[in-house]
Design a protein around this motif. Structure first.
Motif, PDB file in Angstrom:
ATOM      1  N   GLU A 167     -51.635 -41.491  24.504  1.00  0.00           N
ATOM      2  CA  GLU A 167     -51.021 -41.585  23.392  1.00  0.00           C
ATOM      3  C   GLU A 167     -49.471 -41.302  23.361  1.00  0.00           C
ATOM      4  O   GLU A 167     -48.695 -41.903  22.807  1.00  0.00           O
ATOM      5  CB  GLU A 167     -51.598 -40.678  22.283  1.00  0.00           C
ATOM      6  N   LYS A 168     -48.976 -41.058  24.674  1.00  0.00           N
ATOM      7  CA  LYS A 168     -47.788 -40.592  24.826  1.00  0.00           C
ATOM      8  C   LYS A 168     -47.083 -41.767  25.476  1.00  0.00           C
ATOM      9  O   LYS A 168     -46.002 -41.669  25.659  1.00  0.00           O
ATOM     10  CB  LYS A 168     -47.632 -39.479  25.595  1.00  0.00           C
ATOM     11  N   ASP A 169     -47.881 -42.618  26.270  1.00  0.00           N
ATOM     12  CA  ASP A 169     -47.589 -44.023  26.746  1.00  0.00           C
ATOM     13  C   ASP A 169     -47.516 -45.161  25.695  1.00  0.00           C
ATOM     14  O   ASP A 169     -48.575 -45.419  25.537  1.00  0.00           O
ATOM     15  CB  ASP A 169     -48.393 -43.990  27.944  1.00  0.00           C
ATOM     16  N   GLU A 170     -46.268 -45.558  25.536  1.00  0.00           N
ATOM     17  CA  GLU A 170     -46.290 -46.824  24.210  1.00  0.00           C
ATOM     18  C   GLU A 170     -47.287 -47.839  24.618  1.00  0.00           C
ATOM     19  O   GLU A 170     -47.835 -48.397  23.727  1.00  0.00           O
ATOM     20  CB  GLU A 170     -44.947 -47.031  24.027  1.00  0.00           C
ATOM     21  N   GLU A 171     -47.294 -48.462  25.727  1.00  0.00           N
ATOM     22  CA  GLU A 171     -47.927 -49.452  26.017  1.00  0.00           C
ATOM     23  C   GLU A 171     -49.479 -49.291  25.957  1.00  0.00           C
ATOM     24  O   GLU A 171     -50.251 -49.940  25.354  1.00  0.00           O
ATOM     25  CB  GLU A 171     -47.608 -49.894  27.786  1.00  0.00           C
ATOM     26  N   THR A 190     -58.300 -34.673  26.741  1.00  0.00           N
ATOM     27  CA  THR A 190     -56.934 -34.439  27.505  1.00  0.00           C
ATOM     28  C   THR A 190     -56.482 -35.812  28.086  1.00  0.00           C
ATOM     29  O   THR A 190     -55.046 -36.111  27.813  1.00  0.00           O
ATOM     30  CB  THR A 190     -56.975 -33.533  28.714  1.00  0.00           C
ATOM     31  N   MET A 191     -57.317 -36.554  28.350  1.00  0.00           N
ATOM     32  CA  MET A 191     -56.757 -38.006  28.837  1.00  0.00           C
ATOM     33  C   MET A 191     -56.270 -38.797  27.582  1.00  0.00           C
ATOM     34  O   MET A 191     -55.194 -39.596  27.988  1.00  0.00           O
ATOM     35  CB  MET A 191     -57.841 -38.749  29.690  1.00  0.00           C
ATOM     36  N   ARG A 216     -52.354 -50.548  23.334  1.00  0.00           N
ATOM     37  CA  ARG A 216     -53.799 -51.083  23.546  1.00  0.00           C
ATOM     38  C   ARG A 216     -54.681 -50.517  22.867  1.00  0.00           C
ATOM     39  O   ARG A 216     -55.696 -51.288  22.269  1.00  0.00           O
ATOM     40  CB  ARG A 216     -53.984 -50.919  25.194  1.00  0.00           C
ATOM     41  N   LEU A 217     -54.616 -49.147  22.690  1.00  0.00           N
ATOM     42  CA  LEU A 217     -55.643 -48.510  21.869  1.00  0.00           C
ATOM     43  C   LEU A 217     -55.755 -48.887  20.448  1.00  0.00           C
ATOM     44  O   LEU A 217     -56.715 -49.030  20.092  1.00  0.00           O
ATOM     45  CB  LEU A 217     -55.485 -46.932  22.292  1.00  0.00           C
ATOM     46  N   ARG A 218     -54.426 -49.158  19.965  1.00  0.00           N
ATOM     47  CA  ARG A 218     -54.127 -49.380  18.538  1.00  0.00           C
ATOM     48  C   ARG A 218     -54.992 -50.990  18.432  1.00  0.00           C
ATOM     49  O   ARG A 218     -55.559 -51.129  16.943  1.00  0.00           O
ATOM     50  CB  ARG A 218     -52.828 -49.706  18.226  1.00  0.00           C
ATOM     51  N   ASP A 219     -54.730 -51.734  19.403  1.00  0.00           N
ATOM     52  CA  ASP A 219     -55.517 -53.047  19.099  1.00  0.00           C
ATOM     53  C   ASP A 219     -56.957 -52.873  19.192  1.00  0.00           C
ATOM     54  O   ASP A 219     -57.568 -53.981  18.350  1.00  0.00           O
ATOM     55  CB  ASP A 219     -54.979 -53.976  20.484  1.00  0.00           C
TER      56      ASP A 219
END
Length: 216
Positions: A199-203, A193-194, A207-210
């Motif tokens: 994933e709805k927060d662009e910033e 859930t977290m 970070r996760l994509r990086d």
């Protein structure tokens, strides 16, 4: 004493003889079908039929019985048991090797996750990012997996396959396995859930994509 009576008795005897002759004649008409009128050809046919059945039976028995000239000689029950035991032992060795390789691969994946994702996110100290909440006790999972692999290697290195007691390893680590994965599984739904909220927060999503890119 009367001549007429003698004539009647004679006729009765003649009728009885005639009936007997007719009866015997009827028997001769029916019985030769099986006995006297059977031709030599019919007997030959019967003999050939019985011979065919005998030959078929012999061939069937030969197929069912072990071949004397077979390339695989008959083995004794003791030899069969020894071959079965060797096959089972070879299969057991293969399964143990696969188990250990799987554990090594799992530990390698956990290493990457901790070094390339968890530690960098912790170092950045992002205010809205709960690293421990997202990844739960994954570092304890890593430590326990390393311990399990160490015990497996200890039980198999320089030990003959028949003496490799793998079950004892899992019994020894059973308690820690239950305690560690109980926490991880309990927190899994909350972590999912977290992650969806991050994933709805662009910033945070970037970070996760990086982190994922560094893994690739």
């Amino acid at each position: 004493d009367c001549p007429g009576k003698e004539g009647i008795g004679g006729r009765k005897r003649n009728l009885a003889l005639l009936r007997n002759k007719l009866y015997m004649g009827e028997r001769r008409k029916t019985e030769p079908v099986v006995e006297s009128t059977t031709t030599a050809g019919d007997h030959g046919t019967l003999r050939r039929s019985q011979s065919d059945r005998t030959e078929y039976s012999q061939k069937l028995q030969e197929k069912m019985a072990p071949q004397a000239g077979s390339s695989t000689p008959a083995t004794s029950p003791q030899e069969d048991e020894e071959q079965a035991s060797r096959r089972m032992m070879a299969r057991r060795v293969k399964i143990i090797a696969e188990l250990m390789q799987t554990e090594k691969d799992y530990i390698s994946d956990l290493d990457l996750c901790i070094k390339e994702v968890i530690q960098p996110l912790r170092n950045k100290q992002i205010a809205r990012f709960d690293v421990d909440g997202l990844f739960s006790n994954i570092e304890l999972v890593h430590q326990l997996s390393a311990k399990l692999l160490s015990l497996l290697e200890e039980a198999t290195t320089d030990v003959e396959p028949p003496m490799q007691i793998i079950g004892e390893v899992f019994l020894q680590i059973k308690g820690p396995l239950e305690d560690t994965y109980k926490i991880y599984c309990y927190r899994h739904d909350d972590a999912h859930t977290m992650l969806e909220s991050y994933e709805k927060d662009e910033e945070l999503k970037q970070r996760l994509r990086d982190c994922v890119q560094s893994l690739k």
